[in-house]
Scaffold this motif. Structure first.
Motif, short mmCIF file in Angstrom:
data_model
loop_
_atom_site.label_atom_id
_atom_site.label_comp_id
_atom_site.label_asym_id
_atom_site.label_seq_id
_atom_site.Cartn_x
_atom_site.Cartn_y
_atom_site.Cartn_z
N PRO A 83 0.61 -1.32 -0.20
CA PRO A 83 -0.09 0.17 -0.02
C PRO A 83 0.92 1.31 0.24
CG PRO A 83 -0.03 -1.16 2.14
CD PRO A 83 0.57 -2.06 1.28
N ASP A 84 1.82 1.20 0.61
CA ASP A 84 2.68 2.47 0.66
C ASP A 84 3.19 2.86 -0.53
OD1 ASP A 84 2.26 2.57 3.50
OD2 ASP A 84 4.23 1.32 3.95
N ALA A 85 3.42 1.94 -1.42
CA ALA A 85 3.90 2.40 -2.80
C ALA A 85 3.00 2.42 -3.81
CB ALA A 85 5.01 1.45 -3.39
N SER A 86 1.64 2.34 -3.44
CA SER A 86 0.57 2.35 -4.38
C SER A 86 0.00 3.66 -4.64
CB SER A 86 -0.63 1.45 -3.85
OG SER A 86 -0.29 0.29 -3.84
N PRO A 87 0.19 4.13 -5.91
CA PRO A 87 -0.25 5.57 -6.35
C PRO A 87 -1.64 5.90 -5.98
CG PRO A 87 0.97 4.61 -8.20
CD PRO A 87 0.74 3.40 -7.07
N LEU A 88 -2.67 4.88 -5.94
CA LEU A 88 -3.83 5.59 -5.52
C LEU A 88 -4.15 5.64 -4.14
CD1 LEU A 88 -6.96 5.01 -6.10
CD2 LEU A 88 -6.96 2.53 -5.42
N LEU A 89 -3.31 4.89 -3.22
CA LEU A 89 -3.30 5.23 -1.77
C LEU A 89 -2.45 6.58 -1.54
CD1 LEU A 89 -4.41 3.86 0.66
CD2 LEU A 89 -2.07 3.14 1.32
N LEU A 90 -1.52 6.80 -2.35
CA LEU A 90 -0.83 8.07 -2.02
C LEU A 90 -1.68 9.11 -2.54
CD1 LEU A 90 2.71 6.96 -3.32
CD2 LEU A 90 2.10 7.58 -0.84
#
Length: 782
Positions: free
Chosen positions: A71-78
């Protein structure tokens, strides 16, 4: 391209049932509501679609939006965290819970089941069939006659019976959550009659501690908490009445079908007297104690979220079904349609759970005064009315006088302020006295006792909410029950009431294929550590099949035949040889039944958090066994915890853990450490973890140190010499005498700990007591 293929496969894969349920309940509705307008089936801005596994895997012009398990590297979550260049959704940020839901989904692998996922055929699933008629094959104990043939077929020989001291400790902790006293163990071992074991079981079932132990099990399912949690963590100041109701229901062996009726529709049932009526009002706390977003801006959404939580909890608690998954679309796995969902949701829409939805929303409570409390309240209200009338009469009299003297213009009744400004000093003083008396009476007004609960409101049928949206409505659905699950039920729903009585009667019916199976499976799991159906909260297609379907159906049928009596069910299970087997394991058992799910032996398991704490307090002599009441340090609906500046939670009471406050978002650390539930959703299957911080708890916790010191002091008072003190500590903590090897090592420890410069004898004994309380044997049900 190979990467793309892998991604499609990964996004579409199905993980464990809990992850699927989380996606269907929390993630798919969120994506539909906040994302699909721009990235859905009708529009794909920047080439990105978020409505399917294929769309997620393909990504958009900026690349992949979701990186599974990261999740930390997922653009959607960012983007939804608004940490980078993109800040989504453009119409406003997601709240913390929504961001956490997305993060959990991505971390679990970004599971995205397709709409075409196979569902159970119309009722063909085993759990939707009527409870089968099963006849145990032999003349022995029915449970053993149904367990043993499976063992023989698999080439397994059951273990021998456990010894007496192990059995009395097992049953006592299992039924009461407390270890047996040395005297109780000796009395049982001295009784050589054939009735010794059944007599012990009956004594434990008659103990008030039984209701405290088994009521706590049910409170896990009922997601009981003393605070709201979520955005506004205010106190459920009267939730304790529901908790005490549950304890009382278990202790009196209330038939479980009546227990269901009272929790779902107690406010609508006929009561024999005031006490019974109040009890049934308290029971409806089951529907009221769930977490709510009390500051939700969208009030329609708030109301539907509360209804959804009630549908989901009712379905999971009594039916083992994830009905909430059909809020936005037909259930992907079970034969529950959106029409079924909104038919049942209409029942709760026609139920008053909230008095006011204005921020901060206010839940409903039913008043439960006894006759004396009602009389005192009525008398006090009369005093207030008289005081108010006296103040108003004073203004009226002087207004008329002033008008007659020509000091007030007009013929209409003057405002109070106009009169007050024209009074002399003595008259103003008299008015102030009257108003002060009124104020004091209002402040001293006795508050009528009340309990969280529900009431019927105007009946209404709900329209299907397309994709779960309160703004996109489809066909209106009459209030009713899930069709496939209620094929044997023909009673019509009334037009002028909510239908909760009818829902309760169906849930509690002998003809319901799920209810009896689900509760006997829960009881089996709480006794043995795993259910006959291992997925105790999910009897749907994603759940596991029963390891012994004949045993499950026979227990369910016998449970119904015995009047839905839980105590008779306990007695039936505990008097079997299956329950009384030892923990010894043969090579064949290790090879053919390593998990113990066929019950060829007793599987040792760690006690739950509450039992660990209560047992330490009990053996050390510190446990306060007072029953019932509230230990909250704040008033009803008052904030007592937030994560920045205020923390009014308090847990340092020597009462049983059942009575400690359950504060969502700030659970008691012992409960968190030893796998207690978070009290946000129904949970009948607590996890059991082993982590390093549990060992640190036994080394450093003030609770452990306090109990160790008290146990040492108690043993020193009971025995004059070191040998006797060691024996007494073993008796109290472990329910047995030490072996000669254990005695020798204990004496060496105490001797070494009291050498020059070391602690005194009492401190050394405390150190040894801590070793016993920290031992695997103490915290394990064997």
């Amino acid at each position: 391209m190979p990467h793309l293929i892998v991604s499609i496969t990964f996004f579409a894969s199905i993980q464990n049932p809990a992850d699927i349920e989380h996606f269907e309940k929390r993630v798919r509705p969120l994506l539909a509501e906040r994302c699909w307008k721009c990235h859905g089936p009708e529009t794909a801005r920047s080439g990105l679609r978020l409505d399917s596994a294929k769309g997620l895997a393909a990504g958009g012009k900026r690349g992949i939006a979701v990186i599974p398990s990261n999740p930390d590297a997922s653009p959607l979550l960012l983007a939804v965290q608004r940490k980078g260049e993109l800040k989504m959704p453009p119409d406003g940020p997601l709240n913390e819970r929504q961001v956490a839901d997305l993060s959990r989904w991505i971390k679990a692998g970004a599971n995205f089941p397709s709409v075409e996922t196979a569902r159970a055929d119309e009722g063909g699933h085993w759990a939707f069939q009527p409870v089968g008629k099963v006849i145990p094959p032999g003349k022995g104990h029915p449970v053993d006659e149904l367990v043993n043939p499976r063992l023989l077929r698999d080439g397994l020989k059951p273990s021998d019976m456990a010894d007496g001291s192990a059995l009395v400790r097992r049953a006592t902790i299992d039924l009461t959550g407390l270890p047996p006293s040395p005297e109780a163990i000796k009395a049982f071992l001295a009784d050589r009659s054939a009735e010794a074991w059944p007599r012990l079981v009956d004594r434990l079932l008659a103990s008030s501690a039984y209701g405290e132990r088994w009521g706590r099990h049910w409170l896990d399912v009922a997601r009981y908490a003393d605070s709201n949690g979520l955005d506004e963590n205010v106190a459920h100041g009267n939730a304790w009445r529901y908790r005490d109701y549950v304890v009382g229901a278990f202790n009196t062996d209330m038939p479980f079908n009546q227990f269901i009726r009272e929790q779902v529709a107690g406010d609508l049932l006929e009561g024999g007297g005031q006490a019974e009526k109040h009890r049934m009002l308290m029971a409806t706390g089951f529907l009221a104690i769930g977490p709510k977003v009390l500051a939700e801006v969208d009030k329609k959404k708030l109301e539907m979220d509360i209804i959804d939580e009630q549908v989901e909890t009712t379905g999971k608690a009594f039916l083992g079904m994830t009905l909430g998954c059909a809020r936005c679309h037909d259930h992907k796995f079970d034969p529950v349609s959106t029409a079924d969902y909104y038919a049942m949701a209409g029942i709760f829409k026609s139920t008053k759970t909230m008095d006011d939805l204005k921020t901060i929303a206010k839940w409903h409570e039913n008043e439960i005064p006894n006759f004396e409390e009602a009389r005192r309240h009525s008398e006090h209200q009369s005093k207030i009315a008289k005081a108010k009338a006296a103040a108003e009469d004073f203004i009226t009299r002087h207004g008329a006088r002033l008008r007659g003297e020509g000091k007030l213009p007009g013929e209409s009744k003057p405002a109070a302020k106009e009169v007050e400004t024209r009074l002399d000093a003595g008259q103003r003083e008299e008015l102030a006295r009257l108003r002060s008396a009124l104020s004091e009476l209002e402040k001293a007004s006795p508050e009528l006792p009340s309990a969280m609960g529900v009431a019927d409101s105007s009946p209404v049928n709900l329209a299907i909410h397309l994709r779960g949206s309160t703004e996109r409505l489809g066909a209106v659905v009459p209030r009713g029950l899930p069709k496939v699950l209620s094929r044997q039920w023909s009673k019509p729903f009334p037009e002028k009431t909510s239908g909760r009585i009818e829902l309760a009667e169906w849930l509690a019916s002998d003809q319901n294929p799920l209810t009896a199976r689900v509760i006997v499976n829960r009881v089996w799991r709480w006794h043995f550590g795993s259910g006959i159906v291992p997925s105790v909260d999910n009897f749907g297609l994603l759940g596991e099949k029963p390891t012994n379907p004949e045993l499950l159906d026979w227990l369910a049928a016998e449970f119904i035949r015995n009047g839905w009596s839980l105590k008779k069910l306990h007695r039936l299970i505990l008097t079997s040889e299956t329950y009384r087997r030892s923990t010894s394991i043969s090579p064949d058992q290790a090879r053919l039944d390593p998990s113990g799910r066929l019950w060829s032996r007793w599987i040792p398991r760690r006690m739950e958090a509450e039992a660990i704490r209560d047992s330490m307090l009990e053996v050390s002599g510190l446990l306060d066994k007072t029953m019932g009441g509230s230990l909250l340090t704040v008033k009803n609906r008052e904030f007592f915890f937030n994560h920045t500046s205020r923390d009014l939670t308090k847990y340092d009471f020597p009462r049983r853990s059942l009575y400690l406050p359950v504060v969502r978002n700030n659970l008691y650390d012992v409960v968190q450490l030893f796998d207690g539930t978070d009290a946000s959703v129904a949970n009948g299957d607590r996890a059991t973890t082993t982590i390093a911080t549990q060992a640190l708890f036994f080394l450093n916790s003030p609770l452990v140190l306090q109990c160790s010191k008290a146990l040492a002091k108690r043993s020193a008072a009971d025995a004059a010499d070191t040998d006797g003190q060691i024996r007494r500590m073993h008796e109290l903590a472990l329910g047995r005498m030490p072996t000669s090897r254990e005695s020798q090592r204990a004496k060496e420890f105490i001797r070494d700990a009291t050498t020059a410069g070391g602690p005194d004898q009492t401190a050394a004994l405390s150190g040894f007591a801590q070793i016993l309380l920290s031992s695997n044997e103490f915290v394990t049900i064997r």
